[in-house]
Design an enzyme around this catalytic site. Sequence first.
Site, PDB file in Angstrom:
ATOM      1  CB  THR A 135      61.272  84.297  29.906  1.00 13.54           C
ATOM      2  OG1 THR A 135      61.810  83.714  28.712  1.00 13.54           O
ATOM      3  CG2 THR A 135      59.967  83.585  30.258  1.00 13.54           C
ATOM      4  CE  LYS A 169      73.219  83.412  26.335  1.00 13.40           C
ATOM      5  NZ  LYS A 169      74.014  83.375  25.088  1.00 13.40           N
TER       6      LYS A 169
END
Length: 412
Positions: A135, A169
């Site tokens: 991811t 992030k």
Amino acid sequence: MIRQSSLTHGNRLHAASTQDGTAWRVSARKEVDYEVMVQPRLLDPANPALAHALTSGTAPARRLIVLDAAVHALYGEQLAAYLTGWDVEFRLCVIDAHESVKVMETVFEVVEAMDAFGVPRRHAPVLAMGGGVLTDIVGLAASLYRRSTPYLRVPTTLIGMIDAGIGAKTGVNFREHKNRLGSYHPSSLTLIDPGFLATLDARHLRNGLAEILKIALVKDAELFALLEGHGARLVEERMQPGEGRAGGAALTVLSRAVEGMLEELQPNLWEHQLRRLVDFGHSFSPTVEMAALPELLHGEAVSIDMALSSVLAHHRGLLTAAELDRVLDVMHLLRLPVLHPVCTPDLMRVALADTVKHRDGWQHLPLPHGIGDAVFVNDLTQQEVEAALVTLAERDQAQQRRARCGAVDLGV
């Protein structure tokens, strides 16, 4: 003299006359709104959650799916059947995602797949399905492609569900530095299905429990008590809600960890404030993890950092001896490491120096203050770090001796 000119959406551009000419000030805000949702049985054909997330009311839907290779082996056929059943046209991009390939070359691989597929800019989100490494890679690729392309996350590891898959992030490693390249680009939706944990191996489950322990130690004493009481069974039973002796605690542990993380992230999503509770366990661990690669998983390096930080807290009178024992006992219970051969005084010096640069010239080092609370310090010395390493080594050796004696007593 200051004048204003109209721009679209009601914004105003401010211009000021100066002695040498004119100066303009541009001021804009970016609204962030994303959702994290626990959604069991995500690939059940009767569950419309994933299909609705992918289609967003458009028909026919055509989507690129970036899938971790291990997830593809386990769930590829089930995913394909689900998408076909919901009339989603798709193409798979399968990535063997692990820390050693968490680099820009892999990001470019995803970008090439996006370009070849013809991903449009706004209304066809890419689906990232896999662990935290996957991811992170897809998130960075999406942030770069056409300067911002939406994506969805379906984390399939515990660390992805409670940490990597729920924040803003993205990032990849650069040379010997952990997550040195990255961006802030949250997915529009993260769907968490605890059922994926049933096929996760025990080591990777413990890897995620380390990040849960992080939140517990500095923020949530009740969560710590749940790990203390049920940690070993949570691993044995793969955190499956409602199953086994720990089943009742599994969903509570998962939910408290996610909520605790999001509570800390939301008011400081872009990290304008560099004193962050969620940096506990992340002051020394980035350097330790990269130095030990591929021997340590991320959560294992975090565990070593937390153990060292807990000893530092004890030496400063922030943790009692009994509280330090509880912390280290839970780590042993979860079979998380508290030390590694790369943890030399010299490496710890380098690690802390790099963290100070990362935190803009300050240590901003979170240390536990009791269990469930923390303080920040900026005056940690190398002598303290070396003393804590000695203490930690002594305790680790004593624990290993006890374990060997226990094995002998049991006739192992």
